[in-house]
Design a protein around this motif. Structure first.
Motif, PDB file in Angstrom:
ATOM      1  N   GLY A  12      16.390 -49.363   1.900  1.00 13.36           N
ATOM      2  CA  GLY A  12      17.262 -48.291   1.407  1.00 13.36           C
ATOM      3  C   GLY A  12      17.015 -46.920   1.996  1.00 13.36           C
ATOM      4  O   GLY A  12      17.863 -46.369   2.693  1.00 13.36           O
ATOM      5  N   PRO A  13      15.810 -46.369   1.746  1.00 11.80           N
ATOM      6  CA  PRO A  13      15.583 -44.972   2.133  1.00 11.80           C
ATOM      7  C   PRO A  13      15.827 -44.677   3.610  1.00 11.80           C
ATOM      8  O   PRO A  13      16.195 -43.557   3.970  1.00 11.80           O
ATOM      9  CB  PRO A  13      14.109 -44.751   1.788  1.00 11.80           C
ATOM     10  CG  PRO A  13      13.753 -45.811   0.820  1.00 11.80           C
ATOM     11  CD  PRO A  13      14.652 -46.962   1.068  1.00 11.80           C
ATOM     12  N   ILE A  14      15.664 -45.683   4.458  1.00 11.34           N
ATOM     13  CA  ILE A  14      15.804 -45.457   5.903  1.00 11.34           C
ATOM     14  C   ILE A  14      17.199 -44.889   6.241  1.00 11.34           C
ATOM     15  O   ILE A  14      17.386 -44.221   7.259  1.00 11.34           O
ATOM     16  CB  ILE A  14      15.495 -46.776   6.676  1.00 11.34           C
ATOM     17  CG1 ILE A  14      15.092 -46.441   8.107  1.00 11.34           C
ATOM     18  CG2 ILE A  14      16.649 -47.759   6.617  1.00 11.34           C
ATOM     19  CD1 ILE A  14      14.385 -47.580   8.826  1.00 11.34           C
ATOM     20  N   ALA A  15      18.163 -45.146   5.353  1.00 10.98           N
ATOM     21  CA  ALA A  15      19.529 -44.641   5.574  1.00 10.98           C
ATOM     22  C   ALA A  15      19.543 -43.120   5.694  1.00 10.98           C
ATOM     23  O   ALA A  15      20.439 -42.547   6.312  1.00 10.98           O
ATOM     24  CB  ALA A  15      20.422 -45.077   4.410  1.00 10.98           C
ATOM     25  N   LEU A  16      18.567 -42.475   5.116  1.00 10.44           N
ATOM     26  CA  LEU A  16      18.555 -41.010   5.112  1.00 10.44           C
ATOM     27  C   LEU A  16      17.949 -40.404   6.376  1.00 10.44           C
ATOM     28  O   LEU A  16      18.074 -39.209   6.625  1.00 10.44           O
ATOM     29  CB  LEU A  16      17.763 -40.495   3.899  1.00 10.44           C
ATOM     30  CG  LEU A  16      18.385 -40.764   2.535  1.00 10.44           C
ATOM     31  CD1 LEU A  16      17.415 -40.402   1.420  1.00 10.44           C
ATOM     32  CD2 LEU A  16      19.672 -39.974   2.384  1.00 10.44           C
ATOM     33  N   LEU A  17      17.239 -41.229   7.133  1.00 13.84           N
ATOM     34  CA  LEU A  17      16.531 -40.666   8.291  1.00 13.84           C
ATOM     35  C   LEU A  17      17.497 -40.193   9.362  1.00 13.84           C
ATOM     36  O   LEU A  17      18.539 -40.798   9.608  1.00 13.84           O
ATOM     37  CB  LEU A  17      15.568 -41.695   8.883  1.00 13.84           C
ATOM     38  CG  LEU A  17      14.334 -42.023   8.034  1.00 13.84           C
ATOM     39  CD1 LEU A  17      13.383 -42.917   8.810  1.00 13.84           C
ATOM     40  CD2 LEU A  17      13.621 -40.756   7.580  1.00 13.84           C
ATOM     41  N   GLU A  18      17.128 -39.093  10.000  1.00 14.33           N
ATOM     42  CA  GLU A  18      17.928 -38.553  11.109  1.00 14.33           C
ATOM     43  C   GLU A  18      16.988 -37.748  11.986  1.00 14.33           C
ATOM     44  O   GLU A  18      15.803 -37.610  11.657  1.00 14.33           O
ATOM     45  CB  GLU A  18      19.051 -37.671  10.562  1.00 14.33           C
ATOM     46  CG  GLU A  18      18.512 -36.544   9.704  1.00 14.33           C
ATOM     47  CD  GLU A  18      19.589 -35.740   9.019  1.00 14.33           C
ATOM     48  OE1 GLU A  18      20.728 -36.201   8.940  1.00 14.33           O
ATOM     49  OE2 GLU A  18      19.242 -34.632   8.566  1.00 14.33           O
TER      50      GLU A  18
END
Ligand code: F6R
Length: 630
Positions: free
Chosen positions: A526-532
């Motif tokens: 899930g959280p990886i979606a926020l990485l940029e």
């Protein structure tokens, strides 16, 4: 949370009360007030000054605040917004009765309605005004009753003491209160759930929620217990119990505070937080002092548990809040790994309401810096009701929890002034190691060789922490890179998951940057979606970790999405250099010491980031040091 100080003696009360409030500023507050009266003054005029904001707003008020009896308070709003009106002291209509209060009166609305029916008018939204007027109501009633009674012994009774008893019997909730009435040269104090301590000087007495408030004057103290009422005069004090109707005096042993006032001063550091981070080699040395015995290959502290109980512990529950609960998580990891005892960690606010499963073969451990946190204290009491054996890992000597537990160990970190906890965390982890060794030795889960190695490593912690404090320039550079970011991830696996949580709470609390912690393996769920690009990710790599490769993969996952990687690592090599943007090197230590060592650069990272953002580091907004309300 709120601070209380009261004084009665030959000196001018105002400067003593003002300094006392300043000594407790670290607890977090939004308004402050002082009230005084002259014992000598025939007019018996009561003085009062209250201000919203900082204690410094009460400076230069000596002409308005004359007298040698007084009380003062810093308020952290619970009922009613922060304002001058809602701040303490609260008083009755003719301002003859002054009262300061820490805690929460849960049934204040019911009491308020009853008093309104009797003609009382309320000017604030606070529960404290209600308590003040309830005492006033009983005081008037008791005075009337005593003046009409013919019996001598009745006339000798103090109507304010009777009123206080009557009012406190009506009250549901938590309180530490101090009050005076203009017609009596006495301070009255009572406690249920919120700490209070009497300071015993020469011909003078103090009463405060924290001995730091009067440590300039005396180290002789008496800690009040729940249901105590203290009647304090210039030359003496009486201790009575709310539960005893006869009002006979109780005798209790006095204590000596074993730290001095320099422990609550900055000693040249810009902030208490930096001072407390930097003094960790010393606090850990204090925690170790005299406890490890390499000759006997043992730890010196008493568990007060039978051999049979220790050998048959079915389960350990570790209950705490915030940072202390992250120390608990590290403890769980170690107890399960080395002792194979099933261990649960739960935050106290959840555990106390979940109808917990506890048996007589369970050990319940509470961890608390302050020893006063309301939720942890309630959980401890619940555990005792269920018949569990309790053990405390506590910093504040004489605190309520330290007196409630069956046995325990003080972490000896000294007063922690900065609201954000640092040195308490590392000392808590060290004490969990003591417990690990003690239980492991008695139960036979650890071999003598293992214990020997552990003891020798533990003895080295002050030196290892000193080495971990060395990365300052690099940490400042990393702080500069993250200071304008919206969000940061802290990732950790195994024992480092607890440290990731501790790193994240530290930066949240003092720099106000949003931070989240994840078990490294959860990123891809899930959280990886926020990485940029440029998203800061802080994590750990220890060379001898069996999951070393997996940690590198987690970093790679984040790096591939453009994250900016900060790694706390016990080595630097070309592999790590190719993965990490910043490496904060710490000494190589076994897993049981990793939370203690790996947290040091993260404390400093939080500190320098907050400093660059111009935040109020020692007293972050909305936070209080010791959370004595639910
Ligand atoms: C975080 C912090 C808090 C406390 C928590 C428990 O830096 O200080 O999360 O750890 O309020 O307090 P104690 O340990 O006093 O029970």
């Amino acid at each position: 949370m709120c601070g209380i100080i009261g004084y009665i003696g030959p000196k001018v009360a105002y400067p003593i009360l003002l300094t006392g409030l300043k000594r407790m500023e670290y607890r977090g507050y939004d308004s402050a007030g002082i009230s005084t009266i002259s014992i000598e003054d025939n007019q018996r005029a009561v003085n009062i000054v209250k201000k919203q904001g900082k204690v410094s707003n009460l400076e230069n008020k000596q002409t308005e605040l004359q007298g040698n009896l007084g009380l003062a308070h810093t308020r952290w709003a619970t009922h009613g917004q922060p304002s001058e009106l809602n701040s303490h002291p609260h008083f009755n209509d003719d301002k003859s009765l002054m009262l300061v209060h820490n805690g929460i009166i849960e049934n204040y609305l019911t009491i308020k309605r009853n008093l309104e029916q009797r003609g009382y008018v309320f000017h604030t939204q606070t529960d404290t005004e209600v308590l003040t007027k309830l005492i006033d109501y009983y005081h008037k009633k008791c005075k009337q009753k005593l003046s009409t009674t013919l019996q001598n012994y009745e006339q000798k009774k103090d109507p304010l003491e009777l009123a206080l008893r009557a009012a406190l019997h009506d009250v549901v909730g938590a309180y530490g209160i101090v009050l005076f009435h203009k017609d009596t040269n006495k301070l009255y104090a009572a406690k249920h759930g919120s700490p209070l301590v009497i300071g015993i000087g020469k011909n003078e007495h103090f009463v405060a929620s924290d001995p730091a408030a009067f440590l300039d004057h005396t180290r002789r103290v008496l800690y009040l217990e729940d249901e105590d009422i203290a009647i304090i005069k210039e030359n003496s004090y009486e201790l009575k119990s709310l539960c005893s109707h006869n009002g006979e005096c109780i005798k209790r042993k006095e204590d000596l505070v074993d730290w001095d006032i320099t422990a609550v001063e900055k000693n040249g550091y810009e902030h208490f937080m930096l001072k407390e981070i930097m003094e960790q080699p010393q606090t850990l040395a204090n925690c170790l002092a005299g406890r490890l015995d390499p000759q006997l290959n043992d730890i010196k502290f008493t568990l007060k548990l039978t051999l049979n109980f220790i050998k048959n512990i079915k389960r350990i529950s570790i209950i705490a809040c915030g940072t202390s609960s992250y120390a608990a998580m590290a403890g769980k990891f170690l107890i399960e790994k080395y002792l194979r005892i099933p261990t649960e960690v739960e935050v106290a606010s959840e555990w106390r309401y979940k109808n917990p499963i506890i048996s007589k073969d369970d050990l319940v451990i509470v961890i608390s810096q302050s020893g006063e946190t309301a939720d942890t204290l309630a959980a401890l009491k619940l555990a005792k009701q269920f018949g569990a054996k309790t053990f405390g890992i506590i910093n504040v000597v004489g605190s309520t929890m330290s007196r409630e537990v069956d046995s325990g160990i003080y972490i000896h970190a000294g007063p922690e002034i900065c609201v954000a906890s640092t040195k308490a965390f590392t000392a808590q982890v060290l004490c969990l190691n003591f417990l690990l060794i003690k239980l492991g030795k008695i139960r036979g889960d650890l071999t003598e060789t293992q214990i020997q190695r552990m003891i020798s490593n533990l003895l080295n912690t002050p030196e290892l922490v000193k080495q971990s404090l060395n990365n300052i320039e690099q940490i400042k550079a990393a702080a500069n890179l993250i200071k304008d970011k919206q969000s940061i991830f802290y990732l950790g696996r195994g024992i480092n998951f607890a440290t990731a949580k501790e790193g994240a709470i530290k930066i949240k609390e003092i720099s106000y940057i949003h931070a989240e912690d994840f078990a490294s393996g959860e990123m891809k769920h899930g959280p990886i979606a926020l990485l940029e690009k440029g998203f800061p990710v802080v994590t750990f790599v220890n060379k001898n970790d069996p999951l070393y490769e997996k940690n590198l993969s987690s970093i790679q996952e984040a790096k591939a999405r453009g994250a900016y990687i900060i790694v706390v690592a016990d080595h630097i090599d070309s592999t790590l250099q190719s993965y990490a943007d910043t490496i904060l090197q710490v000494p190589k230590v076994p897993d049981y010491l990793q939370p203690l060592i790996n947290t040091i650069p993260l404390q400093l990272l939080a500190y320098y980031t907050a400093k660059l953002r111009g935040c109020e580091i020692d007293q972050p907004k909305n936070l209080a040091k010791s959370v004595t309300v639910e």
